[in-house]
Each structure stands twice: as structure tokens, then as C-alpha cells.
Design a protein around this motif. Structure first.
Motif, PDB file in Angstrom:
ATOM      1  N   LEU A  56      -2.210  -2.780   9.226  1.00 11.20           N
ATOM      2  CA  LEU A  56      -2.946  -3.815   8.632  1.00 11.20           C
ATOM      3  C   LEU A  56      -3.857  -3.153   8.194  1.00 11.20           C
ATOM      4  O   LEU A  56      -4.199  -3.945   6.466  1.00 11.20           O
ATOM      5  CB  LEU A  56      -2.620  -5.035   9.229  1.00 11.20           C
ATOM      6  CG  LEU A  56      -1.650  -5.798  10.120  1.00 11.20           C
ATOM      7  CD1 LEU A  56      -2.226  -6.993   9.975  1.00 11.20           C
ATOM      8  CD2 LEU A  56      -0.558  -5.705   8.819  1.00 11.20           C
ATOM      9  N   SER A  57      -4.858  -2.609   8.257  1.00 10.55           N
ATOM     10  CA  SER A  57      -6.421  -2.496   7.749  1.00 10.55           C
ATOM     11  C   SER A  57      -6.274  -1.232   7.053  1.00 10.55           C
ATOM     12  O   SER A  57      -5.915  -0.045   7.332  1.00 10.55           O
ATOM     13  CB  SER A  57      -7.130  -2.354   8.784  1.00 10.55           C
ATOM     14  OG  SER A  57      -8.587  -1.689   8.314  1.00 10.55           O
ATOM     15  N   ARG A  58      -6.686  -1.844   5.626  1.00 12.32           N
ATOM     16  CA  ARG A  58      -6.839  -0.383   4.679  1.00 12.32           C
ATOM     17  C   ARG A  58      -7.867   0.475   5.449  1.00 12.32           C
ATOM     18  O   ARG A  58      -7.639   1.810   4.782  1.00 12.32           O
ATOM     19  CB  ARG A  58      -7.596  -1.381   3.524  1.00 12.32           C
ATOM     20  CG  ARG A  58      -7.700  -0.317   2.201  1.00 12.32           C
ATOM     21  CD  ARG A  58      -6.322   0.489   1.936  1.00 12.32           C
ATOM     22  NE  ARG A  58      -6.737   1.290   0.605  1.00 12.32           N
ATOM     23  CZ  ARG A  58      -5.747   2.046  -0.157  1.00 12.32           C
ATOM     24  NH1 ARG A  58      -4.709   1.679   0.129  1.00 12.32           N
ATOM     25  NH2 ARG A  58      -6.240   2.742  -0.198  1.00 12.32           N
ATOM     26  N   ASN A 221       3.856  -0.477   6.531  1.00 13.76           N
ATOM     27  CA  ASN A 221       3.595   0.287   6.959  1.00 13.76           C
ATOM     28  C   ASN A 221       3.657   2.073   7.540  1.00 13.76           C
ATOM     29  O   ASN A 221       4.934   1.286   7.759  1.00 13.76           O
ATOM     30  CB  ASN A 221       2.167   0.359   8.255  1.00 13.76           C
ATOM     31  CG  ASN A 221       0.934   0.939   8.412  1.00 13.76           C
ATOM     32  OD1 ASN A 221       1.096   2.338   8.911  1.00 13.76           O
ATOM     33  ND2 ASN A 221       0.251   1.104   7.634  1.00 13.76           N
ATOM     34  N   TRP A 222       3.791   3.079   7.325  1.00 11.36           N
ATOM     35  CA  TRP A 222       4.561   4.201   7.637  1.00 11.36           C
ATOM     36  C   TRP A 222       4.839   4.154   9.035  1.00 11.36           C
ATOM     37  O   TRP A 222       5.921   4.643   9.511  1.00 11.36           O
ATOM     38  CB  TRP A 222       3.898   5.436   6.553  1.00 11.36           C
ATOM     39  CG  TRP A 222       2.802   5.968   7.759  1.00 11.36           C
ATOM     40  CD1 TRP A 222       1.206   5.231   7.535  1.00 11.36           C
ATOM     41  CD2 TRP A 222       3.051   7.123   8.821  1.00 11.36           C
ATOM     42  NE1 TRP A 222       0.949   6.113   8.376  1.00 11.36           N
ATOM     43  CE2 TRP A 222       1.150   6.803   8.918  1.00 11.36           C
ATOM     44  CE3 TRP A 222       3.776   7.616   9.674  1.00 11.36           C
ATOM     45  CZ2 TRP A 222       0.825   8.366  10.085  1.00 11.36           C
ATOM     46  CZ3 TRP A 222       3.155   7.978  10.692  1.00 11.36           C
ATOM     47  CH2 TRP A 222       1.557   8.642  10.756  1.00 11.36           C
ATOM     48  N   LYS A 223       4.108   3.639   9.633  1.00  7.71           N
ATOM     49  CA  LYS A 223       3.808   4.067  10.893  1.00  7.71           C
ATOM     50  C   LYS A 223       4.823   3.264  12.212  1.00  7.71           C
ATOM     51  O   LYS A 223       5.490   3.344  13.028  1.00  7.71           O
ATOM     52  CB  LYS A 223       2.826   3.971  11.956  1.00  7.71           C
ATOM     53  CG  LYS A 223       1.850   4.475  11.477  1.00  7.71           C
ATOM     54  CD  LYS A 223       0.074   4.517  12.537  1.00  7.71           C
ATOM     55  CE  LYS A 223      -0.360   3.411  12.387  1.00  7.71           C
ATOM     56  NZ  LYS A 223      -0.823   3.103  10.304  1.00  7.71           N
ATOM     57  N   GLY A 366       3.410   6.314  -1.551  1.00 11.23           N
ATOM     58  CA  GLY A 366       1.501   7.307  -2.309  1.00 11.23           C
ATOM     59  C   GLY A 366      -0.443   6.116  -1.261  1.00 11.23           C
ATOM     60  O   GLY A 366       0.319   6.716  -0.129  1.00 11.23           O
ATOM     61  N   ASP A 367      -0.624   5.417  -1.788  1.00 10.44           N
ATOM     62  CA  ASP A 367      -2.225   5.408  -1.437  1.00 10.44           C
ATOM     63  C   ASP A 367      -1.499   3.631  -1.045  1.00 10.44           C
ATOM     64  O   ASP A 367      -2.716   2.963  -0.498  1.00 10.44           O
ATOM     65  CB  ASP A 367      -3.043   5.128  -2.212  1.00 10.44           C
ATOM     66  CG  ASP A 367      -4.312   5.387  -1.598  1.00 10.44           C
ATOM     67  OD1 ASP A 367      -4.109   5.767  -0.130  1.00 10.44           O
ATOM     68  OD2 ASP A 367      -5.286   4.748  -2.297  1.00 10.44           O
ATOM     69  N   ASP A 368      -0.407   3.166  -0.811  1.00 17.29           N
ATOM     70  CA  ASP A 368      -0.043   1.498  -0.559  1.00 17.29           C
ATOM     71  C   ASP A 368       0.135   1.729   0.957  1.00 17.29           C
ATOM     72  O   ASP A 368       1.375   2.114   1.489  1.00 17.29           O
ATOM     73  CB  ASP A 368       0.491   1.280  -1.042  1.00 17.29           C
ATOM     74  CG  ASP A 368       1.243  -0.213  -0.352  1.00 17.29           C
ATOM     75  OD1 ASP A 368       0.426  -0.538   0.123  1.00 17.29           O
ATOM     76  OD2 ASP A 368       2.701  -0.733  -1.059  1.00 17.29           O
ATOM     77  N   HIS A 369      -1.128   1.214   1.542  1.00 13.63           N
ATOM     78  CA  HIS A 369      -0.720   1.426   3.320  1.00 13.63           C
ATOM     79  C   HIS A 369       0.308   0.257   3.317  1.00 13.63           C
ATOM     80  O   HIS A 369       0.303  -0.327   4.506  1.00 13.63           O
ATOM     81  CB  HIS A 369      -1.763   1.115   3.962  1.00 13.63           C
ATOM     82  CG  HIS A 369      -2.358  -0.208   3.664  1.00 13.63           C
ATOM     83  ND1 HIS A 369      -3.241  -0.663   2.522  1.00 13.63           N
ATOM     84  CD2 HIS A 369      -2.485  -1.091   4.547  1.00 13.63           C
ATOM     85  CE1 HIS A 369      -3.165  -1.945   2.330  1.00 13.63           C
ATOM     86  NE2 HIS A 369      -3.727  -2.298   3.987  1.00 13.63           N
ATOM     87  N   THR A 370       0.445  -0.828   2.911  1.00 10.80           N
ATOM     88  CA  THR A 370       1.858  -2.175   3.467  1.00 10.80           C
ATOM     89  C   THR A 370       3.223  -0.887   2.977  1.00 10.80           C
ATOM     90  O   THR A 370       4.290  -2.003   3.038  1.00 10.80           O
ATOM     91  CB  THR A 370       1.692  -3.143   2.112  1.00 10.80           C
ATOM     92  OG1 THR A 370       1.431  -2.731   1.673  1.00 10.80           O
ATOM     93  CG2 THR A 370       0.318  -3.374   3.081  1.00 10.80           C
ATOM     94  N   ASN A 432       1.057 -10.650  11.200  1.00 10.93           N
ATOM     95  CA  ASN A 432       0.265 -10.669  10.637  1.00 10.93           C
ATOM     96  C   ASN A 432      -0.653 -12.252  11.728  1.00 10.93           C
ATOM     97  O   ASN A 432      -1.590 -13.025  11.652  1.00 10.93           O
ATOM     98  CB  ASN A 432       0.210 -11.494   9.665  1.00 10.93           C
ATOM     99  CG  ASN A 432      -0.655 -10.160   8.079  1.00 10.93           C
ATOM    100  OD1 ASN A 432      -0.957  -9.490   7.619  1.00 10.93           O
ATOM    101  ND2 ASN A 432       0.689  -8.897   7.743  1.00 10.93           N
ATOM    102  N   ASN A 433       0.404 -12.425  12.251  1.00  8.27           N
ATOM    103  CA  ASN A 433       0.706 -14.068  13.549  1.00  8.27           C
ATOM    104  C   ASN A 433       0.521 -13.468  14.474  1.00  8.27           C
ATOM    105  O   ASN A 433       0.813 -14.834  15.813  1.00  8.27           O
ATOM    106  CB  ASN A 433       2.517 -14.440  13.015  1.00  8.27           C
ATOM    107  CG  ASN A 433       2.003 -14.769  11.058  1.00  8.27           C
ATOM    108  OD1 ASN A 433       0.843 -15.444  10.561  1.00  8.27           O
ATOM    109  ND2 ASN A 433       3.156 -14.082  10.575  1.00  8.27           N
TER     110      ASN A 433
END
Length: 464
Positions: A56-58, A221-223, A366-370, A432-433
Motif C-alpha cells: 500500500l505504501s508509496r 499492486n504488482w506483487k 508505469g509509476d503507479d503502485h496501485t 487497507n482494512n
């Protein structure tokens, strides 16, 4: 050890499904079993939990960009996709872009994809080019990366043309794949791959051509996406339709060094979760569901044969239609049908065996971690004396398209990927929960996930 984890005994650590193991099935093979399949590493890598912040973390994403994507070997394309002089492939990862090109002399080169004048991306898309010419001001480099010139060269008397070549990155090949590494001080690709080249020598993926390539943006996230393909534990809940012919609970998991791991899931035998299935039930459910399973779609199991033996024979018959050799003279049933899925850290997972082989790749969108790019590639051994077909181009599915709607995958195989796809955004949302902010992993079935994260930490901490 985490506060909510109890002390484990040796029996806890050694716990496995009570069903027949993959090695038990190999004991029944008629043909000699290759040493690579007899390896059984029995890994235990601890029982610690994982923080949800890793997904979740940028800030964690930015650590991955700096320490993973800039420093690891990554598969880019098939060698045959850059087979002719001028063939050029653009590979994007996070904020970076790399150009891989075949020079006039026939060698492979890889460069950072930026004009050294004002920084515009030098090559926009994969194709064939005489040289590498910036669309902005026409600064031009040869396919070797040497500076060739620019308009109004008189206006750059301060430019040392001999030192103005494109910055290179490492490039090498294995198994018919091109790999790059942006860390010029990295270990060689051969050393990075560890046991993998020796294991795959028998199956020769370098002789295959790319018959399917489908890509889709997934909202996680890719993972999250990657981890769905390095464990079989989820099959009982997510893919119940495959259980009559998939021995998910008895999958074998292996790890070697920091970069290589493997899952082997036997097919042609029912899941230990199911009871009272006969061999004909297994065959009826299995036939015709994927490129790894031979036609016909209906067949009766002969008396005295198991479903696994029968499917293996069908696959050998199918293979012999297009090849000079018969699989049943030397290959195990495992190599004819099983899911033998390796992974190369960080994000590349090729199947092995003598059937069309699926390969998975996941990377940040791209540079989007979500969000992430999920790719499904299938390579197939060339038929005897056949002219090599052109590798198919990638086809990106739209936001609302399902994998089952991709005709090249087929409805049955595509549905399996759809089922994984439906989980992924819900995992991203659900994390997130999680009140504890930690995820729990199985000691055995999810050991490859643990191995994967331990390798991430080693890179981030400077141990690799």
C-alpha cells in the motif's frame, strides 16, 4: 517471531498434506525422471508476518524502484523479436525506459531510452529503425549507440562527440528470452539464474516461438498479482472447477538461492480435497480445457490405465503429430502435462515441460503502485522441419474485457485467469482494512511468497 505466532515444533515445520506427494507420483513413472524434477528442497523460511505497507505504501514502491527495478535482471522480449538488424524493442518499467536493439553487426545492445540533448524519450515504440533519431531535434545515434550528428552542429562546440554515446545497460539472453539489467556492476545473468539453465536444458525454450501474448492493466499492486501465481493454496476456493484433475494440496514448492523458486502441481489426479472420483471423472473434466491438454475433448479411459497415464499418452500422441520424436519414448508424464512453474526474481515466471508453456510477467503500471500490468505469454516448440512463425505481438485487453474473452486463451483457460483477476482488486482494497496491518502466510504453501519478500528485503538492505 510475531507476537501472535506460537513456537513451532519440528513436526509443525515438516507438516505436509497427507495425500500422495509429487515425488510419490514420480516413483510411478515408466521413463527415467530427470534430476531437476527429483530435487525437493523442503524449504522452511520462518513464520513471520508481512506488513500491508509493502503493498500500500508509496514509499515502499519508491524503494523497489531504486533497489529492485534498477538492479535486477528482467526479461524484456523474445530473442526472435529483435532478430534482424534494426529490430528495436522498448521496455518500460516504473519511471524507466530501455531500448534493446539489434545492430548491423548482429549484436544486441541495450540503452537508456532518452535523448542526451533535451531528454525526450528517444524511441517511442517497438519497431525496426535504421538508427536511433530523436523526434524532437533530430539528434541521432547509430544502433551501436555512437553519436552520428544533429542539425546545426556548429552550435555545440562544447560537445565532445566521442564521449556522447548512449549510456548502455547490461543485456544478455537465456532460453530464447532477452534480459536487461540497469546495474552495470551486476553479476552476470548466468550467475543470477543459478540452477535454472541446467534445469531447463532438457526442455529447450530457446527453440520455441511465441504463440500467445495478452496483457491487461489490473487494479492492484504488482506483487498482489504476482503472488497469485506462486502458490496453489488458493485453488480450492478460487478455481474449484479444476480440482477434479489438479492435485493442488500436494503441490511441491522449492527455492534455490535468492532468485529462483518453483511450484510443481500434478495434473491428471484429483485434489486431495475431493473424494470418490474415478479416473473417468478426472479425464472428463480435464480434456480440452487448456493448451497444455491434448485433444480430443471426449475419450474413455482404457481398462488398466489411470487417468494420469491416459492423459500422458494422449499428449504424447498429439506431440508426435508435429514432431519426429515421441514423448512416450523418453519423457515423463509430468513433463507432458504438469504445471512446472519456475520464477526468476523479481517478476518473470516460465513454465517448463514438453507442452505449450505459459509464462507470466507482472510489473508496475508505469509509476503507479496501485495498478499493475499482468502479461500471459505462451510459447510453443516448433514442429519438426517447420518454418518458424513470427512471434505474435502483445494484445492489450481493455478495462472491461475479461481474459475469457480473448479467443487465443479460450474460455476455459481464460476463466481461470478471470477468477484470479476478480480477487486482485479486492485484495488491494481489503488490505487497507486489516486491523493488525499484518498478513499471515502458510509455512509451506506460501513459502515462495516468503522467499520473494525476503529477497526484496535483501536488495533494499544492500545484502544483494
Amino acid at each position: 517471531m510475531d507476537a501472535n505466532t506460537k513456537t513451532l515444533t519440528a513436526e509443525h515445520i515438516a507438516a505436509r498434506s497427507p495425500g500422495p506427494s509429487y515425488q510419490d507420483l514420480l516413483d510411478k513413472e515408466v521413463n527415467p525422471v530427470p534430476d531437476s524434477l527429483r530435487e525437493n528442497t523442503n524449504p522452511y523460511l520462518g513464520s513471520d508476518n508481512l506488513s500491508v505497507d509493502r503493498y500500500l505504501s508509496r514509499e515502499f514502491h519508491e524503494l523497489e524502484v531504486e533497489h529492485i527495478w534498477k538492479r535486477t535482471w528482467q526479461a524484456v522480449c523474445r530473442v526472435t523479436e529483435v532478430g534482424e538488424p534494426g529490430d528495436t524493442f522498448v521496455y518500460d518499467i516504473a519511471t524507466m525506459s530501455i531500448v534493446v536493439t539489434r545492430t548491423e553487426q548482429g549484436t544486441l545492445k541495450a540503452f537508456k531510452n532518452a535523448c542526451l540533448h533535451r531528454g525526450r524519450q528517444l524511441v517511442d515504440k517497438t519497431g525496426n529503425y535504421k538508427d536511433l533519431r530523436c523526434p524532437y531535434h533530430a539528434f541521432t545515434w547509430s544502433l551501436d549507440g555512437e553519436f552520428k550528428g544533429a542539425p546545426c552542429k556548429w552550435d555545440f562546440p562544447h560537445l565532445d562527440e566521442d564521449q556522447f554515446g548512449l549510456p548502455e545497460v547490461l543485456v544478455d539472453t537465456w532460453g530464447g528470452w532477452v534480459f536487461i539489467n540497469m546495474d552495470r556492476n551486476s553479476q552476470s545473468l548466468h550467475d543470477y539464474l543459478g540452477v535454472l539453465p541446467a534445469h531447463f536444458e532438457r526442455w529447450k525454450p530457446e527453440n520455441a516461438y511465441k504463440m500467445i501474448h495478452v496483457e491487461k492493466v489490473i487494479p492492484c499492486n504488482w506483487k498482489v498479482g504476482w503472488e497469485a501465481f506462486i502458490e496453489s493454496y488458493h485453488a480450492v476456493a478460487t478455481h474449484p472447477q479444476i480440482l477434479p484433475y489438479t492435485d493442488d494440496a500436494d503441490s511441491q514448492y522449492d527455492v534455490w538461492g535468492p532468485h529462483i523458486s518453483r511450484t510443481i502441481t500434478a495434473l491428471g489426479v484429483p485434489s486431495f480435497h475431493l473424494k470418490n472420483l474415478v479416473d473417468q471423472d478426472v479425464v472428463d473434466t480435464m480434456l480440452g480445457v487448456s493448451p497444455m491438454v491434448a485433444r480430443p475433448t471426449e475419450a474413455e479411459v482404457p481398462a488398466g490405465m489411470t487417468a494420469r497415464e491416459f492423459i500422458g499418452q494422449l499428449n504424447a500422441d498429439e506431440f508426435s503429430k508435429n514432431h519426429d520424436t515421441r514423448l512416450d519414448t523418453f519423457a515423463t508424464n509430468s513433463e507432458r502435462m504438469d504445471s512446472i512453474l519456475y520464477s526468476i526474481f523479481p517478476n518473470f515466471a516460465p513454465w517448463a515441460g514438453f507442452h505449450p508453456n505459459i509464462t507470466y510477467r507482472f510489473r508496475p503500471n508505469g509509476d503507479d503502485h496501485t495498478s499493475a500490468l499482468m502479461e500471459i505469454i505462451v510459447i510453443c516448440q516448433l514442429a519438426s522441419d517447420a518454418e518458424r512463425p513470427k512471434d505474435v505481438p502483445v494484445r492489450r485487453l481493455g478495462d472491461n474485457e475479461l481474459f475469457s474473452q480473448a479467443p487465443e486463451l479460450g474460455e476455459s483457460l481464460g476463466t481461470i485467469f478471470d477468477q484470479d483477476l476478480f480477487n486482485m482488486p479486492m485484495i488491494q482494497k481489503g488490505m487497507n482494512n486489516v486491523e493488525s496491518r499484518e498478513l499471515i502466510l502458510a509455512n509451506y504453501h506460501e513459502v515462495r511468497i516468503r522467499h520473494f519478500h525476503q529477497t526484496i528485503d535483501k536488495y533494499i538492505n544492500g545484502e544483494l
